[in-house]
Motif scaffolding. Structure first.
Motif, PDB file in Angstrom:
ATOM      1  N   THR A 146       0.834  -1.208   0.000  1.00 54.21           N
ATOM      2  CA  THR A 146       0.000   0.000   0.000  1.00 54.21           C
ATOM      3  C   THR A 146       0.865   1.252   0.000  1.00 54.21           C
ATOM      4  O   THR A 146       0.577   2.229  -0.706  1.00 54.21           O
ATOM      5  N   ASP A 147       1.947   1.231   0.805  1.00 54.54           N
ATOM      6  CA  ASP A 147       2.853   2.381   0.830  1.00 54.54           C
ATOM      7  C   ASP A 147       3.478   2.614  -0.543  1.00 54.54           C
ATOM      8  O   ASP A 147       3.619   3.765  -0.985  1.00 54.54           O
ATOM      9  N   LEU A 148       3.855   1.533  -1.216  1.00 50.69           N
ATOM     10  CA  LEU A 148       4.451   1.679  -2.542  1.00 50.69           C
ATOM     11  C   LEU A 148       3.455   2.262  -3.538  1.00 50.69           C
ATOM     12  O   LEU A 148       3.800   3.097  -4.370  1.00 50.69           O
ATOM     13  N   VAL A 149       2.208   1.789  -3.434  1.00 52.33           N
ATOM     14  CA  VAL A 149       1.173   2.325  -4.327  1.00 52.33           C
ATOM     15  C   VAL A 149       0.976   3.829  -4.063  1.00 52.33           C
ATOM     16  O   VAL A 149       0.853   4.635  -4.998  1.00 52.33           O
ATOM     17  N   GLU A 150       0.957   4.231  -2.781  1.00 48.94           N
ATOM     18  CA  GLU A 150       0.786   5.646  -2.446  1.00 48.94           C
ATOM     19  C   GLU A 150       1.944   6.488  -2.966  1.00 48.94           C
ATOM     20  O   GLU A 150       1.746   7.608  -3.463  1.00 48.94           O
ATOM     21  N   ILE A 151       3.166   5.952  -2.849  1.00 48.03           N
ATOM     22  CA  ILE A 151       4.320   6.678  -3.387  1.00 48.03           C
ATOM     23  C   ILE A 151       4.187   6.835  -4.894  1.00 48.03           C
ATOM     24  O   ILE A 151       4.422   7.913  -5.453  1.00 48.03           O
ATOM     25  N   GLY A 152       3.767   5.762  -5.553  1.00 52.09           N
ATOM     26  CA  GLY A 152       3.587   5.839  -7.004  1.00 52.09           C
ATOM     27  C   GLY A 152       2.528   6.855  -7.404  1.00 52.09           C
ATOM     28  O   GLY A 152       2.698   7.617  -8.364  1.00 52.09           O
ATOM     29  N   GLU A 153       1.420   6.885  -6.634  1.00 50.15           N
ATOM     30  CA  GLU A 153       0.358   7.847  -6.941  1.00 50.15           C
ATOM     31  C   GLU A 153       0.831   9.280  -6.698  1.00 50.15           C
ATOM     32  O   GLU A 153       0.501  10.189  -7.465  1.00 50.15           O
ATOM     33  N   THR A 154       1.617   9.481  -5.629  1.00 47.30           N
ATOM     34  CA  THR A 154       2.134  10.824  -5.357  1.00 47.30           C
ATOM     35  C   THR A 154       3.082  11.277  -6.448  1.00 47.30           C
ATOM     36  O   THR A 154       3.042  12.425  -6.895  1.00 47.30           O
ATOM     37  N   VAL A 155       3.954  10.367  -6.900  1.00 47.31           N
ATOM     38  CA  VAL A 155       4.876  10.693  -7.994  1.00 47.31           C
ATOM     39  C   VAL A 155       4.089  11.033  -9.251  1.00 47.31           C
ATOM     40  O   VAL A 155       4.422  11.987  -9.970  1.00 47.31           O
ATOM     41  N   ALA A 156       3.025  10.270  -9.520  1.00 51.51           N
ATOM     42  CA  ALA A 156       2.214  10.542 -10.714  1.00 51.51           C
ATOM     43  C   ALA A 156       1.551  11.912 -10.614  1.00 51.51           C
ATOM     44  O   ALA A 156       1.496  12.662 -11.604  1.00 51.51           O
ATOM     45  N   ARG A 157       1.035  12.250  -9.415  1.00 55.39           N
ATOM     46  CA  ARG A 157       0.424  13.569  -9.248  1.00 55.39           C
ATOM     47  C   ARG A 157       1.452  14.677  -9.426  1.00 55.39           C
ATOM     48  O   ARG A 157       1.172  15.710 -10.040  1.00 55.39           O
TER      49      ARG A 157
END
Length: 543
Positions: A374-385
């Motif tokens: 979940t943390d990795l997914v959140e990091i990926g979403e933040t990078v995408a934003r």
């Protein structure tokens, strides 16, 4: 009748007529057509003196013609200098009409004053004297611009400057004495009139014919330099030897909020907001009206023809976006090298433990895998934003109600147990900025506060509206942001030995920078953390 004075007047008529022909032939050159008109006026005045000396024209009409010639010649002289040197007011139809109106009013006033004699009121005399003095100043300003073109712009030779200055002074100062003559009582043409006209003709002739006045106009240099400066994207500031502001291009005016009309002559360091005597080869950070920006600064020494320093020029290249891209690469490299690799190693280790059946608590291991993923997914979403926000070519500014925006962000939190407050101080008026970027940055700050606080977190948003923008402070009651994280963020760079652990605050920093604002992080004495966003109010000009 004096044969000598008559010969001088005839020579003057012939000289200025020849000059007028030269001006007409070079009419495509800057100022040539106006100069031709000036010399034709002088020819008419000199011809009036000739006919009066021959008894073909009444003395009073010849002197009135000289007075009218002075009224017309001085504005023509100033107009010629403005066009020739590309200094002073631009010659437009409006300015020409104003000059004609001014000359007409002054001429009628002088005519009425001379005919009315003592019956003319004192106030009228004062007004006429003031108008005459103003015309005198315009003529002398033209002489000043000629000297400037020689000494500073280096567009005139010494001979050209001397001849033009001599002619201009004669028109301005000596013909000025004609207005004091009593044209009704005069019985002869004064020798001073012939001397003035002859000296002016001599000065213009030496500068025009002998020094090739129209071959290389000094306007070429200033116009070329001005054109180059105005098309440069970098801000350029020019100072004198004392460090006072002399000139700035349009980019500098926008970047530093310079108004040349009021800022010229002030210390350039105070206008720019940075000590220009303390510059190094390193990137400098300057607080501008559009927010804190980073610049690479180049310096050049300005010298005159003798090699003496007369000032300096400074070129400010805005590298804020370049610095932000460098930070993004550093953070992304750390995400790939540190966070992603370590977390994947941890997931693989937990998965192997489950596969080999060596764990006593499979549910706990599964929860750990799920949390890390979940943390990795959140990091990926933040990078995408972050990439989505930073990839936009331009800001889409609109009026934003900050209180409504803060309420929307707090309402959108995932934790329903959040206790939140919003406080607004200062004038409650909208802020002109990019709503989407500000909303995304504020949401990231609030989400970070909620995530790292207690199960029932408290988040307070304080909005202080100022004339130049707004200060938005987000406080929480969590453990606070680690000192290492704050140092890395405020220093603006990561390395293998010093780096942060997430991407969220970096994204906020980039978004605030894109808005032209500043980001600060502090730990209050009462605990928790406080993230402060200072956002400028962007005007309609888009500054």
């Amino acid at each position: 009748m004096s044969v000598t004075l008559l010969a001088i007047d005839l020579a003057t008529v012939g000289t200025v007529c020849l000059l007028a022909v030269v001006g007409l032939r070079e009419r495509d050159r800057p100022g040539a057509l106006v100069a031709s008109g000036l010399w034709l006026v002088l020819a008419v005045v000199a011809a009036g003196a000739v006919t009066a000396r021959l008894g073909l024209l009444p003395i009073r009409l010849a002197l009135a013609l000289a007075l009218g010639g002075w009224l017309v010649a001085v504005p023509l002289w100033a107009g010629f200098v403005f066009a020739y040197t590309s200094r002073g007011p631009a010659l437009t139809r409006r300015s020409a009409l104003l000059a004609v109106g001014y000359v007409a009013v002054l001429g009628l006033g002088l005519l009425w004053s001379s005919t009315a004699g003592e019956t003319a009121g004192g106030f009228v005399q004062v007004v006429i004297a003031a108008l005459q003095t103003l015309l005198l100043g315009v003529g002398l300003f033209g002489v000043f611009l000629v000297v400037r073109a020689w000494r500073i712009d280096t567009g005139l030779s010494g001979g050209q400057a001397l001849g033009l200055s001599l002619g201009g002074i004669c028109l301005t100062l000596l013909l000025f004495t004609v207005s004091t003559l009593d044209t009704l009582a005069a019985e002869t043409i004064p020798p001073t009139l012939s001397a003035v006209l002859a000296t002016a003709a001599f000065g213009f002739a030496t500068s025009t014919v002998g020094a090739a006045l129209f071959e290389d106009a000094p306007a070429t240099g200033p116009l070329a330099r001005q054109s180059v400066l105005e098309t440069m994207r970098e801000a350029v500031v020019v100072t004198d030897r004392e460090g006072r502001l002399v000139d700035a291009n349009a980019a500098a005016e926008r970047t530093f909020g310079i108004a040349l009309g009021s800022d010229a002559g002030r210390a350039a360091s105070a206008v720019v907001g940075h000590d220009l005597d303390d510059l190094t080869d390193e990137t400098v950070t300057i607080a501008t009206p559009g927010g804190t920006r980073e610049f690479d600064v180049g310096r050049s020494v300005l010298t005159d023809r003798r090699g003496e320093t007369i000032g300096r020029s400074y070129r400010f290249r805005d590298v804020t976006d370049r610095q932000t891209r460098r930070q993004r690469l550093e953070v992304l490299e750390r995400v790939l090298r540190h966070n992603l690799r370590n977390d994947l190693d941890a997931i693989r280790g937990f998965a192997e433990a489950l596969s080999d059946g060596v764990t006593d608590d499979p549910d706990t291991v599964t929860d750990r895998i799920d949390a890390i993923a979940t943390d990795l997914v959140e990091i990926g979403e933040t990078v995408a934003r972050a990439e989505q926000v930073m990839a936009r070519n331009s800001l889409e500014c609109e009026l934003v109600d900050l209180e409504v925006l803060a309420a929307e962000v707090l309402t959108g939190t995932d934790n329903e147990a959040v206790e939140s407050t919003i406080t607004v101080t200062g004038r409650k008026r909208p802020l002109r900025t990019d709503r989407e970027i500000l909303r995304t940055a504020l949401r990231e700050v609030v989400a970070n506060a909620v995530e790292h606080s207690s199960p029932s977190p408290t988040v307070a948003i304080d909005i202080e509206r100022r004339d130049e923008g707004a200060r938005i402070a987000v406080r929480d009651d969590g453990p606070g942001i680690p000192a290492r994280e704050r140092r890395v963020l405020l220093d603006g760079e990561e390395n293998p030995l010093r780096h942060g652990s997430g991407v969220g605050l970096w994204f906020v920093s980039w978004a605030v920078t894109r808005l032209g604002g500043d980001l600060a992080v502090r730990t209050p004495d009462e605990g928790g953390s406080e993230v402060i966003l200072t956002i400028p109010d962007r005007s309609e000009s888009g500054r």
